[in-house]
Design a protein around this motif. Sequence first.
Motif, PDB file in Angstrom:
ATOM      1  N   LEU A 296       0.848  -1.188   0.000  1.00  0.00           N
ATOM      2  CA  LEU A 296       0.000   0.000   0.000  1.00  0.00           C
ATOM      3  C   LEU A 296       0.885   1.239   0.000  1.00  0.00           C
ATOM      4  CD1 LEU A 296      -2.593  -1.010   2.732  1.00  0.00           C
ATOM      5  CD2 LEU A 296      -2.931  -1.032   0.262  1.00  0.00           C
ATOM      6  N   ILE A 297       0.532   2.172  -0.854  1.00  0.00           N
ATOM      7  CA  ILE A 297       1.231   3.454  -0.889  1.00  0.00           C
ATOM      8  C   ILE A 297       0.213   4.526  -0.511  1.00  0.00           C
ATOM      9  CG2 ILE A 297       2.469   5.102  -2.333  1.00  0.00           C
ATOM     10  CD1 ILE A 297       3.239   2.717  -4.136  1.00  0.00           C
ATOM     11  N   ILE A 298       0.522   5.250   0.526  1.00  0.00           N
ATOM     12  CA  ILE A 298      -0.378   6.300   0.993  1.00  0.00           C
ATOM     13  C   ILE A 298       0.280   7.639   0.702  1.00  0.00           C
ATOM     14  CG2 ILE A 298      -1.529   7.292   3.003  1.00  0.00           C
ATOM     15  CD1 ILE A 298      -1.550   4.410   4.157  1.00  0.00           C
ATOM     16  N   VAL A 299      -0.398   8.448  -0.099  1.00  0.00           N
ATOM     17  CA  VAL A 299       0.130   9.767  -0.464  1.00  0.00           C
ATOM     18  C   VAL A 299      -0.989  10.805  -0.384  1.00  0.00           C
ATOM     19  CG1 VAL A 299       1.938   8.873  -1.984  1.00  0.00           C
ATOM     20  CG2 VAL A 299      -0.300   9.373  -2.917  1.00  0.00           C
ATOM     21  N   GLY A 300      -0.598  12.037  -0.212  1.00  0.00           N
ATOM     22  CA  GLY A 300      -1.545  13.147  -0.244  1.00  0.00           C
ATOM     23  C   GLY A 300      -2.221  13.455   1.078  1.00  0.00           C
ATOM     24  N   ASN A 301      -1.911  12.717   2.111  1.00  0.00           N
ATOM     25  CA  ASN A 301      -2.537  12.993   3.403  1.00  0.00           C
ATOM     26  C   ASN A 301      -1.799  14.136   4.103  1.00  0.00           C
ATOM     27  OD1 ASN A 301      -0.471  10.945   3.478  1.00  0.00           O
ATOM     28  ND2 ASN A 301      -0.867  10.752   5.674  1.00  0.00           N
ATOM     29  N   ARG A 302      -2.545  15.119   4.526  1.00  0.00           N
ATOM     30  CA  ARG A 302      -1.953  16.259   5.228  1.00  0.00           C
ATOM     31  C   ARG A 302      -2.493  16.381   6.638  1.00  0.00           C
ATOM     32  NH1 ARG A 302      -1.473  20.799   0.474  1.00  0.00           N
ATOM     33  NH2 ARG A 302      -0.398  19.394  -0.924  1.00  0.00           N
ATOM     34  N   ARG A 303      -3.769  16.079   6.807  1.00  0.00           N
ATOM     35  CA  ARG A 303      -4.388  16.264   8.120  1.00  0.00           C
ATOM     36  C   ARG A 303      -4.570  14.957   8.882  1.00  0.00           C
ATOM     37  NH1 ARG A 303      -8.682  20.218   5.578  1.00  0.00           N
ATOM     38  NH2 ARG A 303      -7.437  22.108   5.565  1.00  0.00           N
ATOM     39  N   THR A 304      -4.487  13.858   8.185  1.00  0.00           N
ATOM     40  CA  THR A 304      -4.709  12.557   8.821  1.00  0.00           C
ATOM     41  C   THR A 304      -3.408  11.771   8.789  1.00  0.00           C
ATOM     42  OG1 THR A 304      -6.979  12.595   7.971  1.00  0.00           O
ATOM     43  CG2 THR A 304      -6.165  10.499   8.787  1.00  0.00           C
ATOM     44  N   SER A 305      -3.077  11.182   9.926  1.00  0.00           N
ATOM     45  CA  SER A 305      -1.810  10.439   9.991  1.00  0.00           C
ATOM     46  C   SER A 305      -1.902   9.141   9.189  1.00  0.00           C
ATOM     47  CB  SER A 305      -1.452  10.128  11.437  1.00  0.00           C
ATOM     48  OG  SER A 305      -2.280   9.102  11.941  1.00  0.00           O
ATOM     49  N   GLU A 306      -0.759   8.683   8.746  1.00  0.00           N
ATOM     50  CA  GLU A 306      -0.691   7.449   7.965  1.00  0.00           C
ATOM     51  C   GLU A 306      -1.173   6.257   8.789  1.00  0.00           C
ATOM     52  OE1 GLU A 306       2.717   4.801   5.816  1.00  0.00           O
ATOM     53  OE2 GLU A 306       2.892   6.987   5.603  1.00  0.00           O
ATOM     54  N   ASP A 307      -0.929   6.260  10.090  1.00  0.00           N
ATOM     55  CA  ASP A 307      -1.387   5.164  10.944  1.00  0.00           C
ATOM     56  C   ASP A 307      -2.910   5.057  10.967  1.00  0.00           C
ATOM     57  OD1 ASP A 307       1.193   4.494  11.587  1.00  0.00           O
ATOM     58  OD2 ASP A 307       1.232   5.694  13.439  1.00  0.00           O
ATOM     59  N   VAL A 308      -3.585   6.198  11.017  1.00  0.00           N
ATOM     60  CA  VAL A 308      -5.055   6.193  11.008  1.00  0.00           C
ATOM     61  C   VAL A 308      -5.564   5.645   9.675  1.00  0.00           C
ATOM     62  CG1 VAL A 308      -7.121   7.660  11.041  1.00  0.00           C
ATOM     63  CG2 VAL A 308      -5.277   8.056  12.685  1.00  0.00           C
ATOM     64  N   ILE A 309      -4.957   6.062   8.589  1.00  0.00           N
ATOM     65  CA  ILE A 309      -5.371   5.586   7.262  1.00  0.00           C
ATOM     66  C   ILE A 309      -5.146   4.081   7.156  1.00  0.00           C
ATOM     67  CG2 ILE A 309      -4.878   5.723   4.794  1.00  0.00           C
ATOM     68  CD1 ILE A 309      -4.224   8.721   5.282  1.00  0.00           C
ATOM     69  N   ARG A 310      -4.001   3.612   7.572  1.00  0.00           N
ATOM     70  CA  ARG A 310      -3.698   2.177   7.503  1.00  0.00           C
ATOM     71  C   ARG A 310      -4.660   1.360   8.376  1.00  0.00           C
ATOM     72  NH1 ARG A 310       0.586   0.702   4.588  1.00  0.00           N
ATOM     73  NH2 ARG A 310       2.154   2.280   4.148  1.00  0.00           N
ATOM     74  N   ARG A 311      -5.054   1.932   9.498  1.00  0.00           N
ATOM     75  CA  ARG A 311      -5.994   1.238  10.380  1.00  0.00           C
ATOM     76  C   ARG A 311      -7.360   1.087   9.713  1.00  0.00           C
ATOM     77  NH1 ARG A 311      -6.890   4.739  14.954  1.00  0.00           N
ATOM     78  NH2 ARG A 311      -8.688   5.484  13.805  1.00  0.00           N
ATOM     79  N   GLU A 312      -7.784   2.079   8.953  1.00  0.00           N
ATOM     80  CA  GLU A 312      -9.107   2.065   8.331  1.00  0.00           C
ATOM     81  C   GLU A 312      -9.159   1.279   7.020  1.00  0.00           C
ATOM     82  OE1 GLU A 312     -11.993   3.173   9.644  1.00  0.00           O
ATOM     83  OE2 GLU A 312     -10.766   3.489  11.441  1.00  0.00           O
ATOM     84  N   VAL A 313      -8.024   1.129   6.369  1.00  0.00           N
ATOM     85  CA  VAL A 313      -7.979   0.393   5.104  1.00  0.00           C
ATOM     86  C   VAL A 313      -7.925  -1.097   5.418  1.00  0.00           C
ATOM     87  CG1 VAL A 313      -6.597  -0.062   3.035  1.00  0.00           C
ATOM     88  CG2 VAL A 313      -6.930   2.280   3.815  1.00  0.00           C
ATOM     89  N   LEU A 314      -8.829  -1.860   4.846  1.00  0.00           N
ATOM     90  CA  LEU A 314      -8.889  -3.295   5.107  1.00  0.00           C
ATOM     91  C   LEU A 314      -7.935  -4.105   4.238  1.00  0.00           C
ATOM     92  CD1 LEU A 314     -12.757  -3.729   5.464  1.00  0.00           C
ATOM     93  CD2 LEU A 314     -11.050  -3.440   7.268  1.00  0.00           C
ATOM     94  N   LEU A 315      -7.415  -3.502   3.198  1.00  0.00           N
ATOM     95  CA  LEU A 315      -6.489  -4.201   2.310  1.00  0.00           C
ATOM     96  C   LEU A 315      -5.153  -4.385   3.015  1.00  0.00           C
ATOM     97  CD1 LEU A 315      -7.308  -2.205  -0.933  1.00  0.00           C
ATOM     98  CD2 LEU A 315      -8.189  -4.443  -0.262  1.00  0.00           C
ATOM     99  N   ARG A 316      -4.585  -5.592   2.907  1.00  0.00           N
ATOM    100  CA  ARG A 316      -3.327  -5.905   3.555  1.00  0.00           C
ATOM    101  C   ARG A 316      -2.372  -6.523   2.537  1.00  0.00           C
ATOM    102  NH1 ARG A 316      -4.768  -2.711   6.721  1.00  0.00           N
ATOM    103  NH2 ARG A 316      -5.927  -3.131   8.597  1.00  0.00           N
ATOM    104  N   PRO A 317      -1.087  -6.144   2.603  1.00  0.00           N
ATOM    105  CA  PRO A 317      -0.105  -6.767   1.704  1.00  0.00           C
ATOM    106  C   PRO A 317      -0.114  -8.288   1.844  1.00  0.00           C
ATOM    107  CG  PRO A 317       0.854  -4.856   2.787  1.00  0.00           C
ATOM    108  CD  PRO A 317      -0.485  -5.110   3.451  1.00  0.00           C
ATOM    109  N   GLY A 318      -0.122  -8.972   0.703  1.00  0.00           N
ATOM    110  CA  GLY A 318      -0.138 -10.427   0.683  1.00  0.00           C
ATOM    111  C   GLY A 318      -1.530 -11.036   0.677  1.00  0.00           C
ATOM    112  N   ALA A 319      -2.537 -10.229   0.980  1.00  0.00           N
ATOM    113  CA  ALA A 319      -3.914 -10.731   1.004  1.00  0.00           C
ATOM    114  C   ALA A 319      -4.558 -10.540  -0.373  1.00  0.00           C
ATOM    115  CB  ALA A 319      -4.724  -9.982   2.066  1.00  0.00           C
TER     116      ALA A 319
END
Length: 168
Positions: free
Chosen positions: A132-155
Amino acid sequence: VGALIRLYTTRGFRWASVKSGASEAGTEGGVSLVRPSIVIVEGPRAVLDQITVTGASAVSEAEVRRLLQVQPGQPFYEPSISAGRDAVQLEYLNLGFSSAEVQLAPSLSEDRTRVALNVVIREGAQTFVDHLIIVGNRRTSEDVIRREVLLRPGAPLGLRDLLESRRR
């Protein structure tokens, strides 16, 4: 008439014919009376005789049969069989098989009372999440985004997880 046709078709009378009419019954006290009539020709009742599943390897044949929700002996009713096909197709999409095809090939007996249902599955390639590549987030931390995204590497890249991740 429409309700009777639906009732008959859900019970496997695929070729049922229902016709209505009315004939004059005379007059009584200046009021014309009519005698309504409904003529029903049931035709043969078609039931599922056997169900064969071919091409399923990622999903067990038992699971495909469970998802179809039809069994031998049940009435042959195309909308319920199509709904079962859609459920099997959705299961493959949720497992990352974006090009999977589920086709139904009903085969009618000569007397139109038994239907052999062939379920043909072409799974295609399964797609997995590499990273997963997370880009463009300014107000929300990457950890919060990763927590909400259900997609996981290898799945598997499943439709349900993709849509729910987008919603979140």
